[in-house]
Design an enzyme around this catalytic site. Sequence first.
Site, PDB file in Angstrom:
ATOM      1  CG  HIS A 121      -0.180   0.167   2.527  1.00 10.65           C
ATOM      2  ND1 HIS A 121       0.491  -0.886   3.113  1.00 10.65           N
ATOM      3  CD2 HIS A 121       0.030   1.231   3.331  1.00 10.65           C
ATOM      4  CE1 HIS A 121       1.060  -0.484   4.231  1.00 10.65           C
ATOM      5  NE2 HIS A 121       0.816   0.805   4.392  1.00 10.65           N
ATOM      6  CG  ASP A 123       1.654   5.168   4.764  1.00 10.34           C
ATOM      7  OD1 ASP A 123       1.254   4.000   4.936  1.00 10.34           O
ATOM      8  OD2 ASP A 123       2.770   5.562   5.143  1.00 10.34           O
ATOM      9  CG  HIS A 271       5.037   1.168   2.770  1.00  9.70           C
ATOM     10  ND1 HIS A 271       4.468   2.343   2.328  1.00  9.70           N
ATOM     11  CD2 HIS A 271       4.496   0.929   3.991  1.00  9.70           C
ATOM     12  CE1 HIS A 271       3.623   2.789   3.240  1.00  9.70           C
ATOM     13  NE2 HIS A 271       3.613   1.953   4.252  1.00  9.70           N
ATOM     14  NE  ARG A 288       2.163   6.114   8.881  1.00  3.09           N
ATOM     15  CZ  ARG A 288       1.111   5.431   8.442  1.00  3.09           C
ATOM     16  NH1 ARG A 288       1.249   4.199   7.988  1.00  3.09           N
ATOM     17  NH2 ARG A 288      -0.096   5.966   8.467  1.00  3.09           N
TER      18      ARG A 288
HETATM   19  C1  SIN Z   1       3.373   1.245   7.503  1.00  4.13           C
HETATM   20  O1  SIN Z   1       2.566   0.716   6.751  1.00  4.13           O
HETATM   21  O2  SIN Z   1       3.520   2.464   7.516  1.00  4.13           O
HETATM   22  C2  SIN Z   1       4.205   0.384   8.433  1.00  4.13           C
HETATM   23  C3  SIN Z   1       5.164  -0.480   7.747  1.00  4.13           C
HETATM   24  C4  SIN Z   1       5.753  -1.496   8.699  1.00  4.13           C
HETATM   25  O3  SIN Z   1       5.107  -1.926   9.657  1.00  4.13           O
HETATM   26  O4  SIN Z   1       6.893  -1.896   8.477  1.00  4.13           O
END
Ligand code: SIN
Length: 321
Positions: A121, A123, A271, A288
């Site tokens: 995805h 974000d 990601h 985050r």
């Molecule tokens: C995310 O989707 O921002 C997190 C990625 C992760 O947990 O490595």
Amino acid sequence: MSTLAVATPAPNAEPRHIGVHPLTGLIGAEISGVDLTQPLDAAVVDEIKAALLKWKVVFFRDQPLTHDQHVAFASAFGAPTVGHPVFGFVEGHPQVYSVARDRFAERHVGEPLIRPWTGWHTDVTAAVNPPAASILRGVDIPPYGGDTLWTNLAVAYQGLSETLRAFVDTLRGVHYFSPPEGQEATESFIKKNQARPLVSEHPLVSVIPESGERVLFVSPSFLKRVTGLHPRESQQLLELLFEHIARPEYTVRFRWQPGSIAFWDNRATAHLAPRDIFSLDFNRQLYRITLRGEVPVGVDGRPSTAIKGDPFEAYTPSNAH
Ligand code: SIN
């Protein structure tokens, strides 16, 4: 045939204040020579921005930031949003979102149908203005497992045939939050989504304003259908594109350590949050911060449109609820 060479990051001026160490040919670089606990000089900020534009995701090691230092670092590059528009923020730190190992357990019930793109995805593409960038900080990291992968959506676009590029250039698609295919939403997920419904239509190919680069702006977890296609046409085209962006040669894989930071251009990457951690007994805790983004614009100059919900704005004391 893919044309990877076309999209290989162009050389730019050598940085003079930081070290930039590429990790693959097409995406990802580690940055050295900077202490993120301290305020950054404008020249350092500019060089990090240039590295980010070129490599799409940059990594820092040994940066044990507090939440406040994380906010200060992020604020040098843009305006932090509220932690998450739907799933909240860390108590007392409204710009910080907790990426906890078991965060999906309270949202989805059952086992998802696993496809090559499951979990990939970009974000918050359910918002009309998805974050420009995300800055993820590792705190509690398993001794093995839990790596994150990113893929370069500009290179992925270039890897399509010219004919398919010309077709996807004309398309738009609808993005919203829903559990992965095959999983049910929990009541808490339904309630939170009803409280802040977000549905947006984005171009399938958007243009990065600073570079003019075209990116295949497909976010597998959010993009549900292509406007104007029959359901089966839409499904098959999306499957082709989702599988395409997950090709290993477009990706970089990052091994976390406590104090690691990953900073990605959310306009030009997707990601994959790791799944192997669910079979391990270790905790994994990251935090985050997302930076407010502009409304994407397609190749034809048409901006994305909100079908439901307000833009995902920068944090102010009045919008943290
Ligand atoms: C995310 O989707 O921002 C997190 C990625 C992760 O947990 O490595």
